[in-house]
Design a protein around this motif. Sequence first.
Motif, PDB file in Angstrom:
ATOM      1  N   UNK A 298       0.833  -1.208   0.000  1.00 55.69           N
ATOM      2  CA  UNK A 298       0.000   0.000   0.000  1.00 55.69           C
ATOM      3  C   UNK A 298       0.864   1.253   0.000  1.00 55.69           C
ATOM      4  N   UNK A 299       2.017   1.189   0.675  1.00 57.73           N
ATOM      5  CA  UNK A 299       2.919   2.331   0.673  1.00 57.73           C
ATOM      6  C   UNK A 299       3.451   2.599  -0.724  1.00 57.73           C
ATOM      7  N   UNK A 300       3.764   1.543  -1.450  1.00 64.02           N
ATOM      8  CA  UNK A 300       4.277   1.713  -2.813  1.00 64.02           C
ATOM      9  C   UNK A 300       3.214   2.304  -3.732  1.00 64.02           C
ATOM     10  N   UNK A 301       1.971   1.850  -3.572  1.00 66.10           N
ATOM     11  CA  UNK A 301       0.892   2.401  -4.405  1.00 66.10           C
ATOM     12  C   UNK A 301       0.674   3.877  -4.117  1.00 66.10           C
TER      13      UNK A 301
ATOM     14  N   UNK B 101       6.485  -3.734  -7.306  1.00 69.96           N
ATOM     15  CA  UNK B 101       7.857  -3.304  -7.028  1.00 69.96           C
ATOM     16  C   UNK B 101       8.462  -2.565  -8.213  1.00 69.96           C
ATOM     17  N   UNK B 102       8.304  -3.138  -9.408  1.00 70.42           N
ATOM     18  CA  UNK B 102       8.881  -2.500 -10.597  1.00 70.42           C
ATOM     19  C   UNK B 102       8.190  -1.168 -10.882  1.00 70.42           C
ATOM     20  N   UNK B 103       6.866  -1.118 -10.715  1.00 72.24           N
ATOM     21  CA  UNK B 103       6.146   0.142 -10.903  1.00 72.24           C
ATOM     22  C   UNK B 103       6.656   1.200  -9.933  1.00 72.24           C
ATOM     23  N   UNK B 104       6.880   0.792  -8.702  1.00 80.33           N
ATOM     24  CA  UNK B 104       7.389   1.727  -7.691  1.00 80.33           C
ATOM     25  C   UNK B 104       8.773   2.237  -8.065  1.00 80.33           C
ATOM     26  N   UNK B 105       9.670   1.322  -8.460  1.00 77.50           N
ATOM     27  CA  UNK B 105      11.021   1.747  -8.821  1.00 77.50           C
ATOM     28  C   UNK B 105      11.010   2.669 -10.041  1.00 77.50           C
ATOM     29  N   UNK B 106      10.134   2.388 -10.990  1.00 73.61           N
ATOM     30  CA  UNK B 106      10.037   3.269 -12.158  1.00 73.61           C
ATOM     31  C   UNK B 106       9.526   4.649 -11.748  1.00 73.61           C
ATOM     32  N   UNK B 107       8.555   4.688 -10.839  1.00 78.96           N
ATOM     33  CA  UNK B 107       8.034   5.970 -10.357  1.00 78.96           C
ATOM     34  C   UNK B 107       9.132   6.760  -9.656  1.00 78.96           C
ATOM     35  N   UNK B 108       9.920   6.080  -8.823  1.00 75.33           N
ATOM     36  CA  UNK B 108      11.016   6.753  -8.123  1.00 75.33           C
ATOM     37  C   UNK B 108      12.044   7.288  -9.114  1.00 75.33           C
ATOM     38  N   UNK B 109      12.392   6.481 -10.117  1.00 73.31           N
ATOM     39  CA  UNK B 109      13.356   6.916 -11.131  1.00 73.31           C
ATOM     40  C   UNK B 109      12.825   8.097 -11.927  1.00 73.31           C
TER      41      UNK B 109
ATOM     42  N   UNK C 154       2.544   6.188 -16.409  1.00 73.14           N
ATOM     43  CA  UNK C 154       2.853   5.607 -15.105  1.00 73.14           C
ATOM     44  C   UNK C 154       1.590   5.435 -14.266  1.00 73.14           C
ATOM     45  N   UNK C 155       0.722   6.437 -14.309  1.00 72.23           N
ATOM     46  CA  UNK C 155      -0.499   6.393 -13.497  1.00 72.23           C
ATOM     47  C   UNK C 155      -1.411   5.242 -13.929  1.00 72.23           C
ATOM     48  N   UNK C 156      -1.622   5.091 -15.224  1.00 68.85           N
ATOM     49  CA  UNK C 156      -2.560   4.071 -15.686  1.00 68.85           C
ATOM     50  C   UNK C 156      -1.929   2.681 -15.684  1.00 68.85           C
ATOM     51  N   UNK C 157      -0.602   2.609 -15.640  1.00 69.09           N
ATOM     52  CA  UNK C 157       0.033   1.319 -15.401  1.00 69.09           C
ATOM     53  C   UNK C 157      -0.301   0.834 -13.993  1.00 69.09           C
ATOM     54  N   UNK C 158      -0.223   1.758 -13.023  1.00 63.26           N
ATOM     55  CA  UNK C 158      -0.558   1.394 -11.661  1.00 63.26           C
ATOM     56  C   UNK C 158      -2.045   1.185 -11.455  1.00 63.26           C
ATOM     57  N   UNK C 159      -2.862   1.906 -12.238  1.00 61.35           N
ATOM     58  CA  UNK C 159      -4.320   1.814 -12.096  1.00 61.35           C
ATOM     59  C   UNK C 159      -4.895   0.601 -12.821  1.00 61.35           C
ATOM     60  N   UNK C 160      -4.177   0.115 -13.845  1.00 59.41           N
ATOM     61  CA  UNK C 160      -4.549  -1.071 -14.629  1.00 59.41           C
ATOM     62  C   UNK C 160      -5.790  -0.873 -15.488  1.00 59.41           C
TER      63      UNK C 160
END
Length: 345
Positions: free
Chosen positions: A49-52, A175-183, A242-248
């Motif tokens: 949940x923290x990553x999302x 995890x990968x979505x989170x790392x991409x967001x951070x990058x 990035x947003x819609x990758x996480x939103x699916x």
Amino acid sequence: MTQNPVLAAAPLPTGFDVVRSTAASRAALGVSIVLVLLAASLPLWGESSWMREFVEIACYFIFAMMWNLLAGYGGMVSIGQQAFFGFGGYVMLMLGNFAGLNPFVAIPLGALAAGVIAVPVSYVAFRLSGGYFAIGTWVIAEVFRLSFANISAVGGGSGTTLTALRGIERATRESVTYWMALACVVAAVALVYLFLRSKRGLALLAIRDNEVAAESQGIPVARMKLAVYVVAAFGAGLAGALYFLGNLRISPDAAFSVNWTAFAIFMVVIGGIGRIEGPLVGALIFWALNKFLSDYGTWYLLGLGLLAIVVTIFFKQGLWGFAQQRWGWSLFPTQRVLVRGGMER
């Protein structure tokens, strides 16, 4: 051939130095490196949940940062940047669902597509100026929304789901979505900061203050405005993908909603327009309000409006602008200050 006086380096007076950093900015750099390294390890010990939540904040921040670059530094007030936000999201989804491309690889390609489509769009938008430019960009965004709403392959008006991630485990995906967001956050801050510290950044500020005067000094106004418009579109497309990758899931009403630009304006105005720190402060405040007060319905929206009114009346340069004027805080200084040799800021 005369040299551009804005972009040329002038000789320094004897005994003076040009200072481009402060003690606060140097300390902030060290703290930022530690925080980024700590944040990079979050998937190893944190909750999903923290990553999302971080991915959501990252998307808000990147989009607000690009709007701030366009309007706060470039003087081009647009209320249609959601056109590129949604376009980047749809390109990412189509590359993943139909072309068989890994959606994580499709994120920068979606952003690149948004930057490319901004070039022909600019030929229409730049025929307008001032308030007409702002309204014109909104109309362009509506054209994008209606166009995608009529494409049945991507679900038409009801939208569609990102199916390309079905073969990837949920933990890996998050995890990968989170790392991409951070990058993406680190890259957005670094690139905007380095650009604004360059001679081209000075030229952009000159254009914002007075286009005619800037052009009379040899600055290629049209080329600079196009470059900033394309970069802002690229960043907006990156945030959308990035947003819609996480939103699916994506739909025209969600992707091209004017609320995206309204939220970006809110974040930049609250934090401080024309400052790199402004969108960061505004994004954190907006996320916190959205997280804890959105269940109150219309009262939540009234609270956002009331906060915006209070800030614009009592803190005309935003919360960070007030802090910068009051205490001299500047984590990302872009100006050059002339001081006597040996003096520290």
